[in-house]
Design an enzyme around this catalytic site. Structure first.
Site, PDB file in Angstrom:
ATOM      1  CG  ASP A  41      -1.532   1.291   1.517  1.00 39.17           C
ATOM      2  OD1 ASP A  41      -2.268   1.766   0.641  1.00 39.17           O
ATOM      3  OD2 ASP A  41      -1.290   1.877   2.598  1.00 39.17           O
ATOM      4  CG  ASP A  70      -1.357   7.557   0.061  1.00 41.63           C
ATOM      5  OD1 ASP A  70      -0.286   8.117  -0.232  1.00 41.63           O
ATOM      6  OD2 ASP A  70      -2.328   7.489  -0.717  1.00 41.63           O
TER       7      ASP A  70
HETATM    8 MG   LIG Z   1      -2.832   3.256   3.501  1.00 36.27          MG
END
Ligand SMILES: [Mg+2]
Ligand SMILES: [Zn+2]
Length: 211
Positions: free
Chosen positions: A16, A18
């Site tokens: 992932d 962010d």
């Molecule tokens: Mg995230």
């Protein structure tokens, strides 16, 4: 994205973006606010040494919400590749979902199959790059990442940095491991890999003994 179907199926660590790979600045596409998280370089170097390729899997609903143009993500990817490249780390893919069912930009305002927790981006990456999903991992900072990883058949690690606040657990949303940063996540993968190699070797010893 070039496809690579020639060789053996690859093992991959899906990341992932962010809150996992970079500090979470909601809907940011300005390169000057893109900072790698603590432990990211250390963790990714170890994962590369273990033979994993690294692929970003990111929800970018800011496109559907009209906060920025899809083209802004080109600069984000480029900056991220530069930051990692300076440390000798190669990113094999950058996949994002620009959609959101409640978006205001009509072409992106759809219920898609690629917004996490759906596994669409992982399945697309796997088919583009000949990835063995069952020897792959997903590392994220919320349970939607975990669910997407499990849907695709990966093992999962949650980085528990406070970004998951709802904790709606179900079997698919239960992480295999919970850690505090990417460096520790990589250590977990190293340790699981070492143990399964030991098991494979002792199974071989059993076979030899019985023969
Ligand atoms: Mg995230
Ligand atoms: Zn999508």
């Amino acid at each position: 994205m070039t496809s690579d179907q020639s060789s053996m199926p690859k093992k991959t660590v899906f990341l992932d973006k962010d809150g996992t790979l970079i500090e979470d600045v909601p809907y940011n596409v300005d390169p000057k606010h893109i900072k790698l998280t603590t432990g990211a370089i250390e963790g990714l170097l170890l994962l590369e040494r273990l033979g994993y390729e690294l692929i970003v899997i990111s929800n970018q609903s800011g496109v559907a919400r009209g906060y920025f143009q899809e083209s802004a993500l080109v600069g984000v990817e480029e900056h991220l590749r530069n930051l990692l490249g300076e440390a000798g780390i190669n990113l094999s893919g950058f996949y994002y979902c620009p959609h959101h069912p409640d978006g205001v930009v009509s072409e992106y305002a759809i219920a898609c199959d690629c917004r996490k927790p759906a596994p669409g981006l992982l399945l697309r990456a796997a088919s583009d790059r000949n990835i063995d999903l069952h020897s792959s991992w997903f590392i994220g900072d919320i349970l939607n990442d975990v669910e997407a990883g499990h849907h695709a058949g990966c093992k999962t690690i949650l980085i528990n940095n406070g970004n998951e606040t709802e904790w709606e657990l179900s079997p698919l949303r239960t992480p295999d491991f919970i850690v505090s940063d990417l460096a520790t996540a990589a250590q977990v993968i190293f340790s699981v890999d070492s143990h399964s190699e030991c098991r494979e070797q002792s199974a071989l010893v059993e076979v030899i003994r019985e023969a």
